[in-house]
Design a protein around this motif. Structure first.
Motif, short mmCIF file in Angstrom:
data_model
loop_
_atom_site.label_atom_id
_atom_site.label_comp_id
_atom_site.label_asym_id
_atom_site.label_seq_id
_atom_site.Cartn_x
_atom_site.Cartn_y
_atom_site.Cartn_z
N MET A 178 0.87 -1.17 0.00
CA MET A 178 0.00 0.00 0.00
C MET A 178 0.91 1.23 0.00
O MET A 178 1.47 1.60 1.03
N GLU A 179 1.08 1.84 -1.16
CA GLU A 179 1.97 2.99 -1.28
C GLU A 179 1.21 4.28 -1.00
O GLU A 179 0.14 4.52 -1.56
N GLU A 180 1.76 5.09 -0.12
CA GLU A 180 1.21 6.40 0.23
C GLU A 180 -0.28 6.32 0.58
O GLU A 180 -1.11 7.02 0.01
N PHE A 181 -0.59 5.43 1.51
CA PHE A 181 -1.98 5.37 1.97
C PHE A 181 -2.28 6.64 2.74
O PHE A 181 -1.65 6.94 3.76
N THR A 182 -3.24 7.41 2.24
CA THR A 182 -3.55 8.74 2.78
C THR A 182 -4.96 8.78 3.34
O THR A 182 -5.90 8.29 2.72
N TYR A 183 -5.08 9.38 4.52
CA TYR A 183 -6.40 9.59 5.11
C TYR A 183 -6.35 10.83 6.01
O TYR A 183 -5.41 10.98 6.78
N PRO A 184 -7.36 11.71 5.85
CA PRO A 184 -8.45 11.71 4.86
C PRO A 184 -7.91 11.91 3.44
O PRO A 184 -6.85 12.50 3.27
N THR A 185 -8.65 11.42 2.47
CA THR A 185 -8.16 11.45 1.10
C THR A 185 -8.31 12.82 0.44
O THR A 185 -7.53 13.16 -0.44
N THR A 186 -9.30 13.59 0.83
CA THR A 186 -9.59 14.83 0.11
C THR A 186 -9.32 16.09 0.93
O THR A 186 -9.28 17.17 0.37
#
Length: 232
Positions: A178-186
């Motif tokens: 999982m590369e650069e799993f970002t949260y929150p996404t927006t």
């Protein structure tokens, strides 16, 4: 911490579960028959949901009926205990216990005691597994973990490698990145609205769900509401 680049051997990675596929097909057949009758569309949808036909299948089902050691590593946990690794590992463990049939999880303190004795920089997962009498090791390696996006905004990001290793043979049974799993996404959450500790728990909780659900069927619709959590 350098993330490993070796690829799995032996077992197929990410194979779809046959029982889940059969259930989905049966549910769709029933739904199509019911849909031909007036007023039965809602019933058809409910039957599909009840049968689990609307769930995405597990990428790997091999943790069932196994004794599993969950080993979570961050860049700060190679030489000592790290809160982020501990929180993520506990969340993943809880989800696996809830969702997977007949799984046995090695106690966290037993793994920690083994690493205390043999060194926290010991990264031979199969050896750890054998040391704690596990059948398999679920290794979660987290790198480049960040909780902030600038000085005033919380937004988590990390690179994650998930590996399942046979403790007896050392064979790699499953691998996912999982590369650069970002949260929150927006967007993100302003630092004035919460504390770093609270946001850390929130981010790692969401990340744990993404890791754990690779091992059991899940509802893809759950993703649509994720960003709304930060607004609560």
């Amino acid at each position: 911490m350098r993330l490993a680049n070796n690829r799995p051997s032996g077992h197929a990675v990410g194979a779809m579960a046959r029982p889940a596929a059969v259930t989905l097909c049966m549910s769709l057949i029933v739904a199509s028959l019911l849909a031909t009758q007036s007023g039965c569309l809602g019933l058809a949808a409910n039957l599909i949901h009840a049968a689990g036909g609307d769930k995405a299948p597990a990428a790997y089902e091999g943790l069932e009926e196994s004794r599993v050691a969950v080993v979570t590593l961050t860049e700060n946990s190679q030489f000592s205990d790290d809160p982020s690794a501990r929180i993520l590992g506990r969340n993943v463990t809880q989800l696996l216990k809830q969702q997977i049939k007949d799984i046995e999880i090695v106690r966290e303190d037993k793994i920690a005691n083994w690493r205390d004795t043999h060194g926290w920089d010991q990264l031979e997962f199969a050896e750890i597994g054998r040391g704690v009498d596990a059948d398999k090791v679920l290794a979660i390696e987290v790198a480049n973990l960040k909780l902030r996006d600038g000085a005033t905004l919380y937004r988590g990001r990390a690179d994650v490698v998930i590996t399942v290793v046979d403790a007896k043979t050392g064979e790699q049974l499953y691998r996912s990145e999982m590369e650069e799993f970002t949260y929150p996404t927006t967007a993100g959450q302003y630092t004035s609205e919460t504390t770093e500790s609270r946001f850390q728990k929130l981010y790692l909780g969401v990340l744990a769900k993404r890791v754990a659900r690779q091992f059991y069927p899940y509802d893809p619709r759950d993703d649509f509401a994720l960003d709304s959590i930060v607004a609560r």
